[in-house]
Design a protein around this motif. Structure first.
Motif, short mmCIF file in Angstrom:
data_model
loop_
_atom_site.label_atom_id
_atom_site.label_comp_id
_atom_site.label_asym_id
_atom_site.label_seq_id
_atom_site.Cartn_x
_atom_site.Cartn_y
_atom_site.Cartn_z
N PRO B 25 9.09 9.30 -25.86
CA PRO B 25 8.45 8.07 -25.42
C PRO B 25 7.72 7.35 -26.56
O PRO B 25 7.37 7.98 -27.57
N ALA B 26 7.52 6.05 -26.37
CA ALA B 26 6.81 5.27 -27.37
C ALA B 26 5.35 5.72 -27.43
O ALA B 26 4.81 6.23 -26.46
N GLY B 27 4.76 5.56 -28.60
CA GLY B 27 3.33 5.80 -28.72
C GLY B 27 2.95 7.25 -28.94
O GLY B 27 1.77 7.59 -28.91
N GLN B 28 3.90 8.11 -29.18
CA GLN B 28 3.53 9.50 -29.48
C GLN B 28 4.56 10.14 -30.40
O GLN B 28 5.68 9.66 -30.54
N PRO B 156 11.37 -0.20 -36.92
CA PRO B 156 12.01 0.48 -35.81
C PRO B 156 11.08 0.66 -34.61
O PRO B 156 9.87 0.76 -34.78
N THR B 157 11.68 0.71 -33.43
CA THR B 157 10.90 1.09 -32.26
C THR B 157 10.97 2.61 -32.08
O THR B 157 10.08 3.21 -31.49
N THR B 158 12.04 3.19 -32.59
CA THR B 158 12.18 4.65 -32.54
C THR B 158 12.52 5.17 -33.92
O THR B 158 13.40 4.63 -34.60
N LEU B 159 11.81 6.20 -34.34
CA LEU B 159 11.96 6.71 -35.70
C LEU B 159 12.29 8.20 -35.64
O LEU B 159 11.57 8.97 -35.04
N LEU B 160 13.42 8.56 -36.25
CA LEU B 160 13.81 9.97 -36.29
C LEU B 160 13.56 10.52 -37.69
O LEU B 160 14.06 9.97 -38.66
N ALA B 185 0.54 5.58 -32.93
CA ALA B 185 -0.51 4.80 -32.29
C ALA B 185 -0.16 3.32 -32.26
O ALA B 185 -0.59 2.57 -31.38
N GLU B 186 0.65 2.88 -33.23
CA GLU B 186 1.06 1.47 -33.25
C GLU B 186 2.18 1.20 -32.27
O GLU B 186 2.69 0.09 -32.17
N GLY B 187 2.67 2.23 -31.58
CA GLY B 187 3.66 2.01 -30.53
C GLY B 187 5.05 2.51 -30.84
O GLY B 187 5.98 2.33 -30.05
N THR B 188 5.24 3.12 -32.01
CA THR B 188 6.57 3.64 -32.35
C THR B 188 6.80 4.97 -31.65
O THR B 188 5.88 5.77 -31.52
N ALA B 189 8.03 5.17 -31.23
CA ALA B 189 8.40 6.49 -30.72
C ALA B 189 8.88 7.31 -31.91
O ALA B 189 9.81 6.92 -32.59
N ALA B 205 2.65 15.48 -29.49
CA ALA B 205 2.10 15.51 -28.15
C ALA B 205 2.96 16.42 -27.27
O ALA B 205 2.47 17.05 -26.34
N HIS B 206 4.26 16.45 -27.59
CA HIS B 206 5.19 17.20 -26.78
C HIS B 206 6.22 17.81 -27.72
O HIS B 206 6.61 17.18 -28.68
N ILE B 207 6.63 19.04 -27.43
CA ILE B 207 7.55 19.70 -28.35
C ILE B 207 8.75 20.25 -27.58
O ILE B 207 8.60 20.84 -26.50
N TYR B 208 9.94 20.02 -28.14
CA TYR B 208 11.16 20.64 -27.61
C TYR B 208 11.60 21.73 -28.58
O TYR B 208 11.54 21.53 -29.79
N VAL B 209 12.04 22.85 -28.05
CA VAL B 209 12.53 23.92 -28.91
C VAL B 209 14.03 24.09 -28.69
O VAL B 209 14.49 24.30 -27.56
N LEU B 210 14.77 23.94 -29.77
CA LEU B 210 16.22 24.03 -29.70
C LEU B 210 16.64 25.37 -30.32
O LEU B 210 16.17 25.74 -31.38
#
Lengths: 629, 242, 242
Positions: B25-28, B156-160, B185-189, B205-210
């Motif tokens: 999600p955006a913002g975190q 970008p709105t989303t940054l990998l 905090a500026e709104g980028t995911a 804020a949230h973590i996925y484990v692969l």
């Protein structure tokens, strides 16, 4: 039906020769990663050696054949590997390509020096006069020998690669060079073996071909270009497919000769292998984006706007002085040189900045000259000389822009070679045998004025090229050469960028060609031949295709070389020899001579001291999608 | 915002990814961790269109982009950095960022000039001092920061981010964490793949484990740390040799 | 000197190494004793693989020495080292994917004295699954089978030193356990092993000595019990839970 059978048999025989030579090409390419443009030249050298042994020294055919194919040719291949190929390492495509093209010119030069091209050399066919009739088709014994040899080679090559440990090691090195070394097999030795084997196959094809054609160094060398199509059909790596490709190509060609007798179509007959090559390339599956590919660094030197303006201004002043002071007898050569410089300049944005190797710049130059001749010498003629090649360039680029690296280079080579045969040698285009008369643009018949016009055109284009490098398009091009994956993920429309620069470069070459034609007064097919095109690219790369000054020096030296030759008697072909040696020196100075000089002067300036570790080993090509196969 | 649904990929006989779904999600800052070879970079390649998935879909800001080209995705607001560096080595550091800004500006001609934007971004990642150097000579750590600045230049709105912290020392890695948090905090995911677990735990804020191409678990940093399966995936199973 | 001099199986002495102008390893001193397993741990990008590249002759150090059984072999080519008994299984790809299983085994015979018949007997005897698939391309095998094929080289070449780079990458825990049992057995049979591993806990179980590499330098070195806490803390920022 008889015709069909006869054509099929002829086609298969030709196809066998294609298959032989193409499989040699594939063996060298897979084991060393270097596409050997000099493959044909090695075959040519073998054919001449065979002539020397049989016709000149009186040796019987079979021992001479064995000596040529099993000893001389492999030795030549192994020596080339040792002296040249091994040093190239991870050089960029234009460098590896230039080195093998240089080798090609060198070998032609050597052949022409030893065997005087003015005296005819004839080689007898095997079992001359013997004939066999199979199903109503008459076969010469020589043709049978060709088919039998090709079959035997195919079978023994397969057996060698699959049954012997060395053969397995050869395939293992192709698969994973580093792992092969870790098992104790020596990749360098395997690479050398690959070159020896490839050269042997080239030699075999050369000797078998020798009696079928007139023995001429250039012709024989270029005949092999047809074999590229078969190799590409085998994706440059697959031997069985390459053999099938060779046979298919031979058949297509024979059937076309037999059945396509319409006037227009008969004119494109010689072009069939090139069409085949072009189509095979366009249809060949390309790796998707390559990631983790470390491109060799390009010369960073970008002169600023003020320096460019100053340099352009000084160049024009010198040109004006030269226009006034130079003796009229030298004017023609100087003008010619500047026109060639303009053609070479068209390589700078394409090859120098973008790393896209085009082997058809001279073809675009020729199209420019023809356009000027057809439209007339007015401003509209000059415009056509730019616009028509640019449009053709766009047409060529559209299907090929998907291709990268060697595939793109081969596609442009196919186009250039085909145009050579079908267009510049075509009577309806070139009107008479002495060539197509080309007017001097803008009616500038005064040689001094015309010289200044050509210099002016060069200055404007050079200024434009440097401005381009400083513009966003220039940055896009350089970035594209460095990392296509990086470009795509930033949203660059890669195709559009490539198409644009390809068309622009073709237009510039067209203008150069038109001005060249105007200087000569007429152009003929010899002016735009493939060999000359390769020589020009090579000169540009040797002197520095990444810099404007590099290509200028290259062109002027090319013009000065014949003068030099006048003073050195006794050596038949100074130019190819010098050019070949120059290319061979390139292994060390991969940014070209000018690039190296610039780098040497820059090195004295402070270099940032950045002590952090960088962890990736320099991996050359890791095709991400290759993991899928 | 990025949403990935039920992604599957096979290489030969091996499942590289199987049924992977995640939301960024955006913002975190969202973390994606797992051992080497778990499929993290493959997932990035699929999200950015460099590879095609055999199954599943990718959504950017609630639009299905599964069939879009890499270029289209970038223009739609997706940017990334690479684990194996993809800087434009022949260009200067400033030109790298400037080019990205120009590519972005090609769409809408307003705002600051690309050079200004490049200088701002270089200052933000701390590379001002080397702005005029050729990018190819940068050490890994700096080159990763350059890739980050370059990615930011296309707004970008989303940054990998694929291992942006490797090659950085502790202080630099801390600064990177602060920077990523302020970007979020500026709104980028932000989706972060990183081996520096300390950094991941601090800013995500949230973590996925692969693991093995499948999601092993997800949750807050505390939840992930407490998960026994995660410890096994990361450290190996207890008592293998006994 | 009265103490018995034990010659190290492999020794790196003051090794500095890198790629081009970028240095990766700084003054590495590492001794692999004649028996046992030494595990090399550390975060991604620390230089572990580079260290193995130097040890196997694939990267020539810019300074320092590599000694094999006391002989200076610095700068020797990897194939020469392989022929004198240094067996190195590189990261993730210890097999030739486009060669059949039996052709792969054929490649294991380049060490002088190793015979094709013995290699096949040992490999097929130990891994019957390879025998069933001898005509298949190695790239078509499952990850575990590929790694078994790779390890069969270590089994059959009778090496003096064995270097293993992340053999567990992308493998299921059961397979990893099987592989490490094999490593332990090879070591117990008298071949010294230098092991680069990402699964810290697994490596700590199997190793006799552990060295931790970070930012190109060896930070910790000792018996597993001595370094365990420090290692686990750097891997998973979860003291006490590990």
């Amino acid at each position: 039906m008889d015709t069909f059978l006869a054509l099929t048999v002829t086609g298969l025989v030709t196809g066998c020769l294609y298959a032989l030579t193409a499989s040699g090409l594939v063996v060298t390419y897979t084991t060393s990663g270097i596409f050997n443009f000099a493959h044909g030249a090695i075959g040519m050298l073998a054919a001449f050696s065979y002539w020397e042994l049989t016709a000149s020294q009186g040796m019987p055919g079979l021992p001479a054949l064995l000596l040529t194919v099993l000893v001389i040719s492999p030795l030549v291949g192994a020596v080339i590997e040792r002296l040249l190929v091994r040093r190239l390492g991870t050089a960029s495509l234009e460098v590896t390509l230039t080195v093998t093209v240089g080798l090609l010119l060198l070998l032609i030069g050597i052949a022409n020096t030893i065997w005087d091209p003015a005296t005819p050399h004839r080689v007898q066919a095997f079992f001359l006069g013997d004939e066999v009739t199979v199903a109503g088709v008459v076969l010469t014994a020589h043709q049978l020998v060709i088919v039998a040899t090709a079959t035997a080679v195919a079978i023994s090559l397969w057996a060698f690669l699959h049954w012997s440990r060395t053969g397995v090691a050869l395939r293992a090195v192709v698969d994973d060079r580093e792992l092969a070394a870790l098992t104790g097999a020596s990749p360098t030795r395997v690479g050398q073996l690959g070159w020896a084997l490839g050269a042997g196959l080239a030699g075999l094809a050369g000797v078998l071909l020798a009696s079928q054609v007139s023995l001429d160094a250039t012709t024989m060398t270029l005949l092999v270009v047809n074999g590229y199509a078969a190799a590409v059909l085998g994706r440059l790596t697959n031997l069985p497919l390459t053999f099938v490709g060779g046979l298919l190509l031979g058949l297509c060609q024979a059937w076309a000769v037999g059945y396509l007798t319409l006037d227009f179509i008969s004119q494109i007959q010689p072009v069939i292998p090139m069409l085949f090559l072009f189509v095979a390339l366009v249809l060949s599956p390309q790796a998707r984006l390559r990631v983790a590919q470390t491109a060799p660094l390009r010369a960073p030197s970008v002169p600023g706007a003020r320096r460019t303006l100053l340099a352009t201004g000084s160049f024009l002043v010198v040109a004006a002085l030269a226009a006034v002071a130079m003796p009229l007898s030298r004017m023609g050569d100087a003008t010619h040189g500047m026109a060639v410089a303009l053609i070479l300049l068209s390589l700078v944005p394409l090859v120098g900045y973008g790393g896209m190797v085009s082997l058809s710049q001279l073809t675009f130059a020729g199209i420019g000259a023809v356009a000027l001749a057809k439209v007339g010498g007015g401003p509209e003629g000059l415009l056509a000389a730019i616009a028509v090649p640019a449009a053709v360039g766009l047409l060529v680029a559209l299907p090929t822009m998907r291709l990268r690296g060697l595939h793109l280079a081969l596609a442009t080579l196919a186009f250039g070679y085909a145009m050579d045969d079908a267009f510049f040698s075509n009577a309806t285009v070139m009107t008479d045998s002495l060539g197509l008369p080309v007017p001097r643009p803008l009616g500038l018949d005064d040689p001094r004025g015309y010289f200044f016009l050509v210099c002016g055109a060069f200055a404007v284009c050079a200024f434009g090229v440097l401005a381009l490098r400083r513009s966003t398009l220039g940055r896009r091009l350089v970035a594209l050469g460095d990392s296509p994956a990086g470009c795509s993920t930033l949203g660059m429309r890669v195709r559009r960028t490539k198409l644009g620069v390809f068309a622009m470069s073709a237009g510039m070459a067209g203008l150069g060609g038109a001005l060249l034609g105007g200087q000569q007064g007429a152009v003929g097919s010899a002016d735009f031949g493939l060999l000359l095109s390769l020589t020009l690219l090579l000169l540009a790369v040797v002197w520095g295709v990444r810099t404007v000054s590099g290509v200028l020096i290259a062109a002027l030296l090319l013009e000065a070389a014949p003068l030099l030759q006048d003073h050195i008697s006794g050596v038949g072909s100074v130019v190819p020899l010098l050019v070949g040696l120059g290319a061979i020196g390139l292994g060390k100075h991969q940014n070209g001579i000018v690039g190296s000089v610039v780098a040497a002067t820059r090195r004295r300036r402070a270099v940032p001291n950045l002590p952090q570790p960088r962890t990736e080993p320099p991996i050359r090509e890791e095709v991400l999608t290759s993991a899928q196969s | 915002m990025l949403r990935v649904e039920d992604i599957g990929v096979r290489f030969g006989g091996v499942h590289a990814l199987k049924g992977v779904s995640l939301t960024c999600p955006a913002g975190q800052v969202t973390g994606l961790i797992g051992p080497n070879g778990a499929g993290k970079t493959t997932l990035f390649n699929i999200v950015t269109g460099i590879q095609r998935p055999d199954a599943g879909s990718v959504h950017l800001d609630d639009r299905d982009i599964t069939r879009d080209s890499t270029e289209q995705r970038a223009r739609a607001g997706l940017a990334r950095t690479f684990q194996r560096l993809e800087v434009f080595g022949s260009l200067t550091v400033r030109e790298n960022v400037q080019l990205a800004a120009e590519l972005h500006r090609g769409l809408r001609r307003r705002g600051r000039s690309p050079v200004e934007l490049a200088d701002d971004l270089l200052a933000r990642v701390g590379l001002t001092a080397v702005a005029d150097h050729q990018a190819g000579v940068l050490p890994t750590g700096s080159a990763r920061l350059l890739e980050l600045a370059r990615a930011l230049a296309i707004s970008p709105t989303t940054l990998l981010l694929d291992e942006p912290g490797s090659g950085l020392d502790e202080a630099e890695s801390h600064q990177l964490g602060d920077l990523l948090r302020s970007l979020a905090a500026e709104g980028t995911a932000v989706l972060l793949v990183e081996h520096d677990v300390q950094l991941v735990m601090r800013i995500c804020a949230h973590i996925y484990v692969l693991d093995f191409g499948q999601l092993l678990c997800e949750g807050s940093p505390a939840e992930v740390q407490a998960d026994v399966g995660v410890q096994q995936a990361y450290l190996g199973a207890e008592s293998v040799a006994s | 000197m009265t103490a018995p001099v034990v010659t190290a199986a492999l020794e790196l002495r003051g090794v500095n190494a890198g790629y081009g102008r970028v240095q990766v390893l700084y003054d590495i001193n590492l001794v692999l004793p004649p028996r046992g397993v030494v595990a090399l741990l550390g975060p991604n990008g620390a230089g572990k693989s580079t260290l193995l590249r130097v040890a196997s002759g694939r990267t020539v150090p810019s300074s320092g020495q590599v000694l094999l059984r006391g002989n200076d072999v610095t700068g020797r080519s990897p194939e020469r080292l392989a022929r004198v008994g240094l067996c190195s299984v590189p990261e993730g790809r210890g097999v030739f994917p486009n060669l059949t299983v039996s052709d792969n085994l054929r490649m294991w015979t380049f060490r002088p004295g190793v015979r094709r018949k013995d290699v096949e007997e040992t490999a097929y005897g130990r891994f019957p699954r390879l025998a069933e698939r001898r005509r298949q391309l190695a790239g078509r095998l499952s990850g575990g089978e590929q790694q078994m094929l790779a390890m069969s080289r270590a089994l059959t070449a009778d090496p003096d030193v064995l270097l293993l780079d992340e053999i567990s990458m992308g493998l299921a825990p059961v397979v990893v356990a099987e592989l490490f049992a094999l490593v332990r057995q090879i070591a117990d049979d008298g071949t010294p092993v230098l092991l680069v591993e990402q699964f810290a806990r697994t490596a700590l179980e199997v190793a006799d000595e552990v060295a931790v590499l970070s930012q190109g330098r060896i930070r910790l070195h000792g018996a597993p019990d001595q370094v365990r806490d420090g290692v686990l803390a750097t891997y998973l920022h979860a003291e006490g839970s590990a």
